[in-house]
Scaffold this motif. Structure first.
Motif, mmCIF file in Angstrom:
data_model
loop_
_atom_site.group_PDB
_atom_site.id
_atom_site.type_symbol
_atom_site.label_atom_id
_atom_site.label_comp_id
_atom_site.label_asym_id
_atom_site.label_seq_id
_atom_site.Cartn_x
_atom_site.Cartn_y
_atom_site.Cartn_z
ATOM 1 N N TYR A 88 0.836 -1.211 0.000
ATOM 2 C CA TYR A 88 0.000 0.000 0.000
ATOM 3 C C TYR A 88 0.872 1.263 0.000
ATOM 4 C CZ TYR A 88 -3.681 3.318 1.042
ATOM 5 O OH TYR A 88 -4.549 4.379 0.965
ATOM 6 N N LYS A 89 1.838 1.301 0.903
ATOM 7 C CA LYS A 89 2.717 2.484 0.976
ATOM 8 C C LYS A 89 3.456 2.676 -0.355
ATOM 9 C CE LYS A 89 6.714 4.428 3.364
ATOM 10 N NZ LYS A 89 7.563 4.504 2.161
ATOM 11 N N LEU A 90 3.951 1.592 -0.919
ATOM 12 C CA LEU A 90 4.714 1.721 -2.166
ATOM 13 C C LEU A 90 3.824 2.178 -3.325
ATOM 14 C CD1 LEU A 90 7.110 -1.385 -1.984
ATOM 15 C CD2 LEU A 90 7.683 1.003 -1.533
ATOM 16 N N SER A 91 2.546 1.773 -3.325
ATOM 17 C CA SER A 91 1.703 2.258 -4.430
ATOM 18 C C SER A 91 1.443 3.751 -4.259
ATOM 19 C CB SER A 91 0.415 1.438 -4.603
ATOM 20 O OG SER A 91 -0.238 1.260 -3.405
ATOM 21 N N ARG A 92 1.366 4.227 -3.018
ATOM 22 C CA ARG A 92 1.214 5.682 -2.802
ATOM 23 C C ARG A 92 2.516 6.400 -3.187
ATOM 24 N NH1 ARG A 92 -3.871 6.838 -0.546
ATOM 25 N NH2 ARG A 92 -3.362 8.868 -1.368
ATOM 26 N N ASP A 93 3.659 5.817 -2.795
ATOM 27 C CA ASP A 93 4.945 6.435 -3.151
ATOM 28 C C ASP A 93 5.082 6.526 -4.669
ATOM 29 O OD1 ASP A 93 5.692 6.628 -0.469
ATOM 30 O OD2 ASP A 93 6.744 4.706 -0.461
ATOM 31 N N ALA A 94 4.644 5.468 -5.366
ATOM 32 C CA ALA A 94 4.740 5.457 -6.834
ATOM 33 C C ALA A 94 3.870 6.565 -7.416
ATOM 34 C CB ALA A 94 4.288 4.099 -7.372
ATOM 35 N N MET A 95 2.731 6.813 -6.785
ATOM 36 C CA MET A 95 1.804 7.829 -7.280
ATOM 37 C C MET A 95 2.384 9.233 -7.074
ATOM 38 S SD MET A 95 -2.178 7.344 -6.506
ATOM 39 C CE MET A 95 -2.212 8.127 -4.932
ATOM 40 N N ASN A 96 3.173 9.401 -6.008
ATOM 41 C CA ASN A 96 3.629 10.747 -5.632
ATOM 42 C C ASN A 96 5.000 11.144 -6.167
ATOM 43 O OD1 ASN A 96 1.274 11.113 -4.223
ATOM 44 N ND2 ASN A 96 2.099 10.252 -2.318
ATOM 45 N N THR A 97 5.733 10.202 -6.740
ATOM 46 C CA THR A 97 7.093 10.574 -7.159
ATOM 47 C C THR A 97 7.084 11.415 -8.444
ATOM 48 O OG1 THR A 97 9.261 9.764 -7.796
ATOM 49 C CG2 THR A 97 7.434 8.383 -8.436
ATOM 50 N N SER A 98 8.077 12.310 -8.530
ATOM 51 C CA SER A 98 8.172 13.110 -9.752
ATOM 52 C C SER A 98 9.264 12.552 -10.679
ATOM 53 C CB SER A 98 8.482 14.566 -9.387
ATOM 54 O OG SER A 98 9.706 14.588 -8.694
ATOM 55 N N ALA A 99 9.921 11.480 -10.258
ATOM 56 C CA ALA A 99 10.976 10.884 -11.096
ATOM 57 C C ALA A 99 10.368 10.357 -12.398
ATOM 58 C CB ALA A 99 11.640 9.745 -10.339
ATOM 59 N N SER A 100 11.191 10.276 -13.441
ATOM 60 C CA SER A 100 10.624 9.793 -14.708
ATOM 61 C C SER A 100 10.733 8.274 -14.850
ATOM 62 C CB SER A 100 11.296 10.490 -15.890
ATOM 63 O OG SER A 100 12.698 10.368 -15.757
ATOM 64 N N THR A 101 11.586 7.654 -14.038
ATOM 65 C CA THR A 101 11.701 6.183 -14.068
ATOM 66 C C THR A 101 11.521 5.634 -12.649
ATOM 67 O OG1 THR A 101 13.235 6.267 -15.930
ATOM 68 C CG2 THR A 101 13.274 4.265 -14.607
ATOM 69 N N ILE A 102 10.721 4.573 -12.555
ATOM 70 C CA ILE A 102 10.545 3.889 -11.264
ATOM 71 C C ILE A 102 11.115 2.486 -11.412
ATOM 72 C CG2 ILE A 102 8.849 2.908 -9.664
ATOM 73 C CD1 ILE A 102 6.926 5.166 -10.481
ATOM 74 N N VAL A 103 12.075 2.165 -10.556
ATOM 75 C CA VAL A 103 12.561 0.781 -10.530
ATOM 76 C C VAL A 103 11.859 0.131 -9.341
ATOM 77 C CG1 VAL A 103 14.567 -0.740 -10.428
ATOM 78 C CG2 VAL A 103 14.790 1.549 -11.426
ATOM 79 N N PHE A 104 10.988 -0.836 -9.635
ATOM 80 C CA PHE A 104 10.178 -1.435 -8.573
ATOM 81 C C PHE A 104 10.794 -2.764 -8.185
ATOM 82 C CE2 PHE A 104 5.945 -0.157 -6.926
ATOM 83 C CZ PHE A 104 5.939 -1.029 -5.850
ATOM 84 N N VAL A 105 11.453 -2.771 -7.020
ATOM 85 C CA VAL A 105 12.157 -3.976 -6.590
ATOM 86 C C VAL A 105 11.220 -4.747 -5.656
ATOM 87 C CG1 VAL A 105 14.348 -4.861 -5.745
ATOM 88 C CG2 VAL A 105 14.243 -2.575 -6.706
ATOM 89 N N ALA A 106 10.496 -5.664 -6.264
ATOM 90 C CA ALA A 106 9.508 -6.453 -5.511
ATOM 91 C C ALA A 106 9.081 -7.583 -6.435
ATOM 92 C CB ALA A 106 8.327 -5.574 -5.113
ATOM 93 N N VAL A 107 7.774 -7.757 -6.608
ATOM 94 C CA VAL A 107 7.270 -8.769 -7.549
ATOM 95 C C VAL A 107 6.490 -8.055 -8.651
ATOM 96 C CG1 VAL A 107 7.247 -10.933 -6.250
ATOM 97 C CG2 VAL A 107 5.579 -9.193 -5.738
ATOM 98 N N ARG A 108 6.281 -8.777 -9.778
ATOM 99 C CA ARG A 108 5.758 -8.115 -10.985
ATOM 100 C C ARG A 108 4.481 -7.324 -10.744
ATOM 101 N NH1 ARG A 108 6.582 -7.401 -16.306
ATOM 102 N NH2 ARG A 108 8.639 -8.247 -15.946
ATOM 103 N N PHE A 109 3.519 -7.912 -10.005
ATOM 104 C CA PHE A 109 2.221 -7.227 -9.877
ATOM 105 C C PHE A 109 2.338 -5.903 -9.122
ATOM 106 C CE2 PHE A 109 2.504 -10.694 -6.788
ATOM 107 C CZ PHE A 109 2.460 -9.999 -5.602
ATOM 108 N N MET A 110 3.344 -5.770 -8.262
ATOM 109 C CA MET A 110 3.509 -4.489 -7.554
ATOM 110 C C MET A 110 4.024 -3.435 -8.536
ATOM 111 S SD MET A 110 4.869 -5.522 -3.782
ATOM 112 C CE MET A 110 4.036 -6.807 -2.851
ATOM 113 N N GLY A 111 4.950 -3.844 -9.424
ATOM 114 C CA GLY A 111 5.431 -2.941 -10.467
ATOM 115 C C GLY A 111 4.301 -2.580 -11.422
ATOM 116 N N GLU A 112 3.450 -3.545 -11.721
ATOM 117 C CA GLU A 112 2.317 -3.257 -12.614
ATOM 118 C C GLU A 112 1.406 -2.202 -11.997
ATOM 119 O OE1 GLU A 112 1.711 -7.451 -15.057
ATOM 120 O OE2 GLU A 112 0.298 -6.917 -13.494
#
Ligand code: 13P
Ligand code: SF4
Length: 340
Positions: free
Chosen positions: A75-99
Motif C-alpha cells: 500500500y505504501k509503495l503504491s502511494r509512493d509510486a503515485m507521488n514521485t516526480s521521477a521519470s523512471t521507477i525501478v520497482f524492486v519487488a514482484v511483478r504485480f507491484m510494479g504493474e
C-alpha cells in the motif's frame, strides 16, 4: 547523507545487526566493502536517469539500505509510486507491484528487475477464472488482493492490500462480497466481519501464499513455551488459527509499526524474513524469536539485476500494459483509495 557517497562502514552500520539463519542475510565489513562499488554505480545511475528505487520490505537488506529511496508494504509503495516526480521507477519487488505502479503512472518508465515472474498467490488466478466466477456470483462485489496481475484487477471492482482489506470490505455498500485469490485472507476477512457483527455474505477463492501457509500453531506454541512474554505478530495471509492466537495482525508496514510502538522486547514475526531483517537493523534493542521463511520471488531481485535494468533494460524488465486493461485496473485501484 547522499547515497552516492555511502561508505562500507556506513553500510555495515546498517547491516551488522541482521543475523538471520541464511547466509544471504549475514554481513561483515568485508562483505560491505565488496558491495560498495555496485551500490555506488546504481546510485549514480539513478541520479543521472532521474530514477527512484522502490523496494518492498521482503527484499534483501543490501538493496533496502544501499540503494532504495522508498521502502514499505504494497500500500505504501503504491502511494509512493503515485507521488514521485521521477521519470523512471525501478520497482524492486514482484511483478504485480510494479504493474500497479505502471497503472498509476502510465507516462513513466517502470522497470522490474526481478528474475522470477509472479508468485504462488498471483499465479493462482487468471482473468478467465474471474470472468467465470462473475457469471456464477452475479450480484457480488469482486474484491481482489493487490497480489494479482493487472488483467485480474481489470476484471474486479476493488483492489485491496493487507493494510486495508478489512476496512475496505466493511465500507462497501454491497453485503455480498467475493474475495480473491487468498483463501486464508478470505477466511480471516469473514471471521473479522462476524466478530465485528457486520453482516456480509463473503465467498472467497482457493489461492495461497507459499510463504505464509507454512506457518502453523506449532510455531506459536514452541515460542510461547520458551518465551512466554513474546508478542505474536502475524500477516493476514496466515491461517485463521494463527490469526486468532496473535497479539497483532497487519500488513508488513503495520507489523513494523506495532513492534516499534510496543514496549515489549520479544517478538515472533510470522512473515517473510526480509521484514525480520529490517527489524533487526532498525530496532536492535528488540529480540526476534522463532524463525522466518523466505519468498523466492521477492529474493529474485539482486543488485546486479537492478544495475542491468537501469543501464540496459531487457524487454522483460519494462512494464508494458495495454491501455484498455490499464484503465479498467485503474478503476479498481482508485476504488481502493476512495474506500481506504
Ligand atoms: P504487504 O503489503 O503487507 O507488504 O504484503 C505483501 C506480500 O506480498 C505479502 O506476502
Ligand atoms: Fe507472493 Fe507470498 Fe511472496 Fe508475497 S510472500 S510475494 S504473497 S509468494
Amino acid at each position: 547523507m547522499l547515497k552516492t557517497q555511502m561508505t562500507a562502514s556506513q553500510l555495515y552500520n546498517k547491516l551488522k545487526n541482521i543475523k538471520l539463519g541464511a547466509s544471504v542475510c549475514q554481513y561483515s565489513l568485508r562483505k560491505c566493502e565488496e558491495l560498495i562499488p555496485i551500490i555506488t554505480e546504481i546510485n549514480e545511475l539513478k541520479e543521472k536517469n532521474n530514477a527512484v528505487i522502490l523496494a518492498h520490505s521482503y527484499i534483501t537488506p543490501e538493496i533496502i539500505y544501499g540503494v532504495s529511496d522508498f521502502v514499505g508494504d504494497s500500500y505504501k509503495l503504491s502511494r509512493d509510486a503515485m507521488n514521485t516526480s521521477a521519470s523512471t521507477i525501478v520497482f524492486v519487488a514482484v511483478r504485480f507491484m510494479g504493474e500497479t505502479a505502471k497503472i498509476l503512472n502510465p507516462e513513466k518508465e517502470v522497470l522490474i528487475p526481478a528474475v522470477l515472474d509472479g508468485c504462488t498467490l498471483a499465479d493462482s488466478i487468471t482473468p478467465e477464472i474471474v470472468k467465470d466466477l462473475r457469471l456464477q456470483y452475479r450480484d457480488y462485489t469482486f474484491i481482489c488482493y493487490i497480489n494479482t496481475s493487472a488483467q485480474v484487477k481489470a476484471e474486479c471492482d476493488i483492489t485491496v492490500t493487507s493494510a486495508n482489506v478489512y476496512k475496505v470490505a466493511a465500507s462497501i455498500p454491497n453485503d455480498k462480497i467475493y474475495f480473491l485469490p487468498d483463501k486464508f485472507m478470505g477466511q480471516n476477512l469473514k471471521n473479522y466481519m462476524e466478530r465485528q457483527g457486520i453482516k456480509k455474505d463473503i465467498k472467497f477463492y482457493s489461492g495461497t501464499c507459499y510463504v505464509h501457509e507454512e506457518y502453523g500453531m506449532d510455531d506459536i506454541l514452541k515460542v510461547k513455551f520458551e518465551y512466554p512474554e513474546a508478542k505474536i505478530v502475524s500477516h493476514p495471509e496466515c491461517n485463521s488459527a494463527i490469526i486468532d492466537n496473535s497479539d497483532f495482525v497487519g500488513s508488513t508496514e503495520q507489523m513494523l509499526k506495532y513492534m516499534k510502538d510496543t514496549t515489549s522486547k520479544q517478538f515472533l514475526m510470522l512473515t517473510e524474513c526480509g521484514l525480520s531483517a529490517r527489524l533487526q537493523s532498525e530496532f536492535p534493542d528488540k529480540q526476534l524469536v522463532g524463525s522466518c521463511t523466505m519468498c523466492k520471488y521477492m529474493k529474485s531481485n539482486t543488485l546486479e539485476d537492478i544495475l542491468r535494468s537501469l543501464k540496459n533494460p531487457l524487454s522483460r524488465d519494462r512494464v508494458i500494459l495495454d491501455e484498455p486493461t490499464r484503465l479498467r485496473a485503474l478503476k479498481s485501484i482508485e476504488a481502493m483509495f476512495r474506500y481506504a
